[in-house]
Scaffold this active site. Sequence first.
Site, PDB file in Angstrom:
ATOM      1  N   TYR A   1      -2.268  -1.580  10.416  1.00 49.32           N
ATOM      2  CA  TYR A   1      -2.287  -1.584   8.948  1.00 49.32           C
ATOM      3  C   TYR A   1      -0.986  -1.050   8.356  1.00 49.32           C
ATOM      4  CZ  TYR A   1      -3.866  -1.031   4.161  1.00 49.32           C
ATOM      5  OH  TYR A   1      -3.978  -1.119   2.794  1.00 49.32           O
TER       6      TYR A   1
ATOM      7  N   SER B   1       0.855  -1.187   0.000  1.00 54.71           N
ATOM      8  CA  SER B   1       0.000   0.000   0.000  1.00 54.71           C
ATOM      9  C   SER B   1       0.888   1.234   0.000  1.00 54.71           C
ATOM     10  CB  SER B   1      -0.901   0.014   1.242  1.00 54.71           C
ATOM     11  OG  SER B   1      -1.537   1.263   1.413  1.00 54.71           O
TER      12      SER B   1
END
Length: 317
Positions: free
Chosen positions: A176, A164
């Site tokens: 995350y 990401s």
Amino acid sequence: MWLYLVALVGLWNLLRLFRERQVVSHLQDKYVFITGCDSGFGNLLARQLDRRGMRVLAACLTEKGAEELRNRTSDRLETVILDVTKTESIVAATQWVKERVGNRGLWGLVNNAGISVPFGPTEWLNKQDFAKVLDVNLLGMIEVTLNMLPSVRKARGRVVNVSSTMGRVSCFGGGYCISKYGVEAFSDSLRRELSYFGVKVAIIEPGSFKTDMTRNGRVPSSVKMLWDQASSEVKEIYGETFLLSLLQTMNSMVESGSDDLTLVTDCMEHALTSCHPRTRYSAGWDAKLFYLPLSYLPTFLIDAIFYWSSVKPAQAL
């Protein structure tokens, strides 16, 4: 002088374009194993590669997701139930893959399965909140890779790991961003080690996209749940205004995400089918024009940008 420089850059780009357009032969004989195919990027990639004639082995978390995918694809595509947080499930899926690929080996492994919540201000979280995300996004990906590597090496194939832009610039607390930084590090070391065996490793770095990870109010709901569980001291320090502003910011981030998931799956497909895949793929205009350039700025400057643009806790005002 400048004319020569422009010409050199132009020639380099033409050469790069020519190399990247070269496609691997006999794609119809190659097997690709994809995790997280119930929805989102994994589901779309499975359908995309199936239309191209490749042998897709799609791992889904639920039988419902697997059945829906089979109904939308050809008989070539096969599904298996996989929970990347459970060793026994990974071992069973690995054996299932070996039975199908045989001596040909596994051409492509796409580690796509992932979750985004819970996340929020670090002080609102506990160890289990971090562990829940890391178990799926990082540790699960590592264990799947370790089990599948012998088959990938046999085919001299590809490993495609979904990271990401948050693996370059950490924008919020929780597991995350940490997991995506870990994906970047694991992929880099894996790429260098496997280069001796002819295996290529690519990293996909999507920007903001609307998937099941972000739809249906999951992100703001997670933030609100953490707030409800927080201590009275934490609530006093941050304040209700902070919560409302944070929820508004999260909603804006989700709504600004792109609906065009093919921007990501096209990168995945290229990494699997090109003779000369890239090391990293940045997918989405926000990734290319904001997060990627931002990641190259000096740390103090990035910190200043986030400080002046972020929501401030009550006791920081």
